[in-house]
Design a protein around this motif. Structure first.
Motif, short mmCIF file in Angstrom:
data_model
loop_
_atom_site.label_atom_id
_atom_site.label_comp_id
_atom_site.label_asym_id
_atom_site.label_seq_id
_atom_site.Cartn_x
_atom_site.Cartn_y
_atom_site.Cartn_z
N UNK A 102 0.83 -1.20 0.00
CA UNK A 102 0.00 0.00 0.00
C UNK A 102 0.86 1.24 0.00
N UNK A 103 0.43 2.21 -0.74
CA UNK A 103 1.12 3.49 -0.79
C UNK A 103 0.05 4.58 -0.81
N UNK A 104 0.23 5.63 0.01
CA UNK A 104 -0.78 6.68 0.02
C UNK A 104 -0.79 7.41 -1.31
N UNK A 105 -1.96 7.93 -1.70
CA UNK A 105 -2.01 8.69 -2.95
C UNK A 105 -1.15 9.93 -2.84
N UNK A 106 -0.50 10.25 -3.93
CA UNK A 106 0.41 11.39 -3.94
C UNK A 106 -0.05 12.38 -4.99
N UNK A 107 -0.18 13.66 -4.63
CA UNK A 107 -0.64 14.64 -5.61
C UNK A 107 0.44 14.94 -6.65
N UNK A 108 0.05 15.68 -7.65
CA UNK A 108 1.00 16.08 -8.69
C UNK A 108 2.12 16.91 -8.07
N UNK A 109 3.26 16.88 -8.71
CA UNK A 109 4.43 17.61 -8.21
C UNK A 109 4.16 19.12 -8.21
N UNK A 110 4.61 19.76 -7.14
CA UNK A 110 4.50 21.21 -7.04
C UNK A 110 5.70 21.90 -7.68
#
Length: 188
Positions: free
Chosen positions: A18-26
């Motif tokens: 499992x891996x937490x969702x990661x947003x697009x790069x800032x």
């Protein structure tokens, strides 16, 4: 504590990939100096915010006092390694055996990164304290009477863009407090 450990162990066993969702790069990059509880927490939360993160540490393995001072029967090393592996999977880069200030110039970090989080652990020996005070001097962080002060709401030091967390602010006996400060510094 044993109930929390049981839940944590079960979570790792039931969902090892499992891996937490990661947003697009800032497009922002943050340097974290120190791979102990506060530094690892900061890197985890920075990644969840979409920031690129690099952890610099003097030692050859991350974990800080969680690895060196907490007995293995209280914190099995494979559990610590699996938690750190999750942070690596989020894209956090680790630069181990890389002391900032000697092998890596502090000024380079200021040029290459948008922010810096200092999570260097307790200033428990004169040698470590002298190295950290020299690092703070190179970074231009105010340090009156050998103590660093931070804004309690953001953990920002007297120099904008540089934050501090964990036992360097005050010695802690509980890793959960260092983790909380790492999260606060990341969010700030």
């Amino acid at each position: 504590c044993l109930l929390k450990r049981f839940v944590g162990d079960e979570d790792l066993a039931l969902s090892p990939s499992w891996q937490p969702p990661r947003p697009a790069s800032t497009g922002r990059k943050v340097a974290v100096i120190g791979a102990g509880a506060a530094g690892l927490a900061a890197a985890f939360h920075l990644s969840l915010l979409g920031h690129a993160c690099t952890i610099f540490d003097d030692h050859d393995a991350p974990g800080g006092t969680l690895r060196t001072a907490v007995p293995a029967d209280r914190l099995p090393r494979d559990v610590l390694d699996r938690e750190i592996a999750l942070i690596r999977q989020l894209g956090v880069e680790f630069c181990l055996t890389s002391p900032v200030g000697s092998s890596i110039p502090a000024g380079r970090l200021e040029m290459d990164f948008d922010a810096i989080i200092l999570a260097v652990g307790a200033l428990d020996s004169e040698l470590h304290k002298a190295r950290i005070l020299a690092l703070l001097g190179h970074l231009g962080v105010p340090c009156p009477e050998g103590r660093i002060s931070v804004d309690p709401d953001t953990l920002q030091t007297g120099k904008p863009g540089i934050f501090a967390a964990g036992s360097m602010l005050r010695p802690m006996q509980m890793a959960v407090r260092a983790v909380a400060q790492g999260k606060l510094a990341a969010l700030s």
